[in-house]
Design an enzyme around this catalytic site. Structure first.
Site, PDB file in Angstrom:
ATOM      1  CE  LYS A 172       1.387   2.615  -7.036  1.00 28.56           C
ATOM      2  NZ  LYS A 172       0.217   1.742  -6.624  1.00 28.56           N
ATOM      3  CB  SER A 191       4.318   5.937  -5.824  1.00 33.23           C
ATOM      4  OG  SER A 191       3.217   5.190  -5.396  1.00 33.23           O
ATOM      5  CE1 TYR A 201      -2.259  10.703  -3.592  1.00 27.02           C
ATOM      6  CE2 TYR A 201      -0.507  12.187  -2.862  1.00 27.02           C
ATOM      7  CZ  TYR A 201      -1.292  11.061  -2.659  1.00 27.02           C
ATOM      8  OH  TYR A 201      -1.103  10.293  -1.528  1.00 27.02           O
ATOM      9  CG  HIS A 251      -3.901   2.693 -15.343  1.00 29.26           C
ATOM     10  ND1 HIS A 251      -4.018   3.774 -14.492  1.00 29.26           N
ATOM     11  CD2 HIS A 251      -3.734   1.613 -14.536  1.00 29.26           C
ATOM     12  CE1 HIS A 251      -3.940   3.342 -13.239  1.00 29.26           C
ATOM     13  NE2 HIS A 251      -3.782   2.046 -13.233  1.00 29.26           N
ATOM     14  NE  ARG A 298       1.787  10.984  -5.558  1.00 29.56           N
ATOM     15  CZ  ARG A 298       2.027   9.942  -4.767  1.00 29.56           C
ATOM     16  NH1 ARG A 298       1.868   8.716  -5.235  1.00 29.56           N
ATOM     17  NH2 ARG A 298       2.409  10.123  -3.520  1.00 29.56           N
ATOM     18  NE  ARG A 311       5.405   4.381  -1.262  1.00 31.89           N
ATOM     19  CZ  ARG A 311       6.311   5.307  -0.971  1.00 31.89           C
ATOM     20  NH1 ARG A 311       7.350   4.996  -0.228  1.00 31.89           N
ATOM     21  NH2 ARG A 311       6.193   6.552  -1.430  1.00 31.89           N
ATOM     22  CE  LYS A 312       7.585   6.885   3.874  1.00 28.37           C
ATOM     23  NZ  LYS A 312       8.744   7.763   3.731  1.00 28.37           N
ATOM     24  N   GLY A 313       1.180   7.579   1.275  1.00 24.92           N
ATOM     25  CA  GLY A 313       0.114   8.552   1.021  1.00 24.92           C
ATOM     26  C   GLY A 313       0.519   9.988   1.319  1.00 24.92           C
ATOM     27  CD1 TRP A 355      -8.548   9.480  -1.379  1.00 25.52           C
ATOM     28  CD2 TRP A 355      -6.781  10.751  -1.952  1.00 25.52           C
ATOM     29  NE1 TRP A 355      -8.560  10.597  -0.583  1.00 25.52           N
ATOM     30  CE2 TRP A 355      -7.485  11.391  -0.896  1.00 25.52           C
ATOM     31  CE3 TRP A 355      -5.630  11.361  -2.458  1.00 25.52           C
ATOM     32  CZ2 TRP A 355      -7.072  12.614  -0.362  1.00 25.52           C
ATOM     33  CZ3 TRP A 355      -5.211  12.571  -1.921  1.00 25.52           C
ATOM     34  CH2 TRP A 355      -5.926  13.193  -0.891  1.00 25.52           C
TER      35      TRP A 355
HETATM   36  P1  A3P Z   1       2.666   6.345  -2.184  1.00 22.49           P
HETATM   37  O1  A3P Z   1       3.304   5.146  -2.799  1.00 22.49           O
HETATM   38  O2  A3P Z   1       3.446   7.591  -2.448  1.00 22.49           O
HETATM   39  O3  A3P Z   1       2.337   6.172  -0.755  1.00 22.49           O
HETATM   40  P2  A3P Z   1      -2.586   4.481  -7.183  1.00 22.49           P
HETATM   41  O4  A3P Z   1      -3.834   4.394  -6.387  1.00 22.49           O
HETATM   42  O5  A3P Z   1      -2.744   5.279  -8.457  1.00 22.49           O
HETATM   43  O6  A3P Z   1      -1.955   3.160  -7.383  1.00 22.49           O
HETATM   44  O7  A3P Z   1      -1.582   5.383  -6.340  1.00 22.49           O
HETATM   45  C1  A3P Z   1      -1.035   4.882  -5.155  1.00 22.49           C
HETATM   46  C2  A3P Z   1      -0.544   6.029  -4.311  1.00 22.49           C
HETATM   47  O8  A3P Z   1      -1.659   6.681  -3.691  1.00 22.49           O
HETATM   48  C3  A3P Z   1       0.339   5.519  -3.194  1.00 22.49           C
HETATM   49  O9  A3P Z   1       1.273   6.577  -2.936  1.00 22.49           O
HETATM   50  C4  A3P Z   1      -0.676   5.330  -2.079  1.00 22.49           C
HETATM   51  O10 A3P Z   1      -0.127   5.265  -0.804  1.00 22.49           O
HETATM   52  C5  A3P Z   1      -1.549   6.558  -2.265  1.00 22.49           C
HETATM   53  N1  A3P Z   1      -2.887   6.402  -1.699  1.00 22.49           N
HETATM   54  C6  A3P Z   1      -3.687   5.291  -1.706  1.00 22.49           C
HETATM   55  N2  A3P Z   1      -4.849   5.542  -1.083  1.00 22.49           N
HETATM   56  C7  A3P Z   1      -4.809   6.831  -0.670  1.00 22.49           C
HETATM   57  C8  A3P Z   1      -5.711   7.660   0.059  1.00 22.49           C
HETATM   58  N3  A3P Z   1      -6.883   7.204   0.478  1.00 22.49           N
HETATM   59  N4  A3P Z   1      -5.328   8.936   0.314  1.00 22.49           N
HETATM   60  C9  A3P Z   1      -4.130   9.411  -0.102  1.00 22.49           C
HETATM   61  N5  A3P Z   1      -3.234   8.669  -0.781  1.00 22.49           N
HETATM   62  C10 A3P Z   1      -3.553   7.394  -1.072  1.00 22.49           C
END
Ligand code: A3P
Length: 317
Positions: free
Chosen positions: A69, A159, A217, A129, A151, A283-285, A74
């Site tokens: 998370k 998250s 992040y 991971h 992060r 989710r929210k990003g 990304w």
């Molecule tokens: P949030 O839950 O705060 O929205 P991971 O990829 O390590 O599982 O992390 C997921 C987090 O990265 C989530 O955060 C997700 O929304 C966010 N995320 C996924 N794709 C992204 C992107 N292209 N740009 C920015 N944030 C992104």
């Protein structure tokens, strides 16, 4: 399946090893075992073991490492787009439009689970991971590169709490935020403790800056253009002046942006790793969404833990 090929005797040995390890209930995976000082999901212990014993790194390999998370999806997308940009010069038929980043950049821990395969072209880009001290020797000894994305632990908590609830396996039930927070403060979470995960890669990035690039992040959110150039330089795939003039960096950023990925048909439905819904990775990003979830006492407690764990290390948020 590589992991089903072991004989019965080995299964019995595995059971014996597992039964001697401390066990806790996970957030999404029913059992976590304290294995090599991290909380490893039971379903991945065999995989991590085989990864450690058998993985042969190539000098050209690239690892996208992270605590869950932290922005893995990304960074996988950005890394894949940077190193493969010569093969896919047109953005309109790019693999990121037809595959999820986790399919293009497989997590080593999940690599042999049927729907995910080892990359066949070089440089091979993998995700992991696994904490730094548990990586196989061949990764440490080869010239391969590691990019770690970190992060703010406040945002990771929110998250993770929302994500793990959506993907949790039977017989787990929803964790109340207070219950999850208690576990989080004790480091009990898939691949936790989060502080030692971050510290392991942080220390290595200071000791070997050419081997491990430590990213945040929040920094990517603030100036993604600068960070994309930094990643490309680190990996030995710097952008030429001509590429800069042709706005290649901007097109990679757009291709990997939260909006583009979340709204892409390929990421709206379907599963990866046999049980994870792709859509839940978006989710929210945003940064600082934690302010909508934390009580003052939770904030105080987590601040204190971070001070304790990171004080003097140079790692701050
Ligand atoms: P949030 O839950 O705060 O929205 P991971 O990829 O390590 O599982 O992390 C997921 C987090 O990265 C989530 O955060 C997700 O929304 C966010 N995320 C996924 N794709 C992204 C992107 N292209 N740009 C920015 N944030 C992104």
């Amino acid at each position: 399946n590589l992991f089903n090929m072991e004989g019965q005797q080995e299964n019995a040995e595995d059971e014996l090893i597992l039964s001697s390890l401390p066990r806790e209930m996970g957030w999404a995976i029913p059992d976590l075992y304290l294995f090599q000082q991290f909380w490893c999901p039971s379903i991945l212990i065999k995989e991590v073991n085989i990864f450690q014993k058998q993985f042969q790194a190539k000098d050209s390999d690239i690892f996208v490492a992270s605590f869950p998370k932290s922005g893995t999806t990304w960074l996988k997308a950005i890394t894949f787009a940077i190193v493969n940009r010569q093969c896919f010069s047109s953005i309109h038929n790019h693999p990121l439009l037809t595959s999820n980043p986790h399919q293009l950049v497989p997590a080593v821990e999940f690599m042999y689970r049927g729907d995910i395969h080892c990359p066949t072209t070089e440089p091979r880009v993998f995700g992991t991971h696994t904490p730094f001290p548990s990586l196989p020797n061949s990764i440490i000894e080869s010239k391969c590169k590691i990019i770690y994305i970190c992060r703010n632990p406040f945002d990771i908590f929110v998250s993770a709490w929302t994500f793990f609830d959506k993907i949790k396996l039977e017989p787990l039930s929803t964790l109340k935020i207070e219950e999850a927070f208690e576990k989080y403060c004790n480091g009990i979470i898939e691949f936790g403790p989060w502080w030692s995960h971050m510290q392991g890669y942080w220390k290595e990035s200071l000791a070997k800056p050419n081997k491990v690039l430590f990213l945040k992040y929040e920094d990517l959110k603030e100036d993604v253009n600068f960070q994309v150039k930094k990643i490309a330089d680190f990996l030995g795939f710097p952008f030429t002046q001509e590429e800069e003039n042709n706005e290649v960096i901007e097109s990679i950023i757009k291709l990997c942006s939260f909006e583009k990925m979340k709204n892409s048909e390929v990421n709206k439905s379907g599963i990866i790793y046999q049980f994870l819904e792709k859509k839940y990775f978006f989710r929210k990003g945003e940064t600082r969404d934690w302010v909508n979830y934390f009580s003052p006492s939770m904030t105080e407690k987590l601040c204190k833990i971070m001070e304790e764990k990171f004080g003097g290390s140079g790692l701050s948020f």
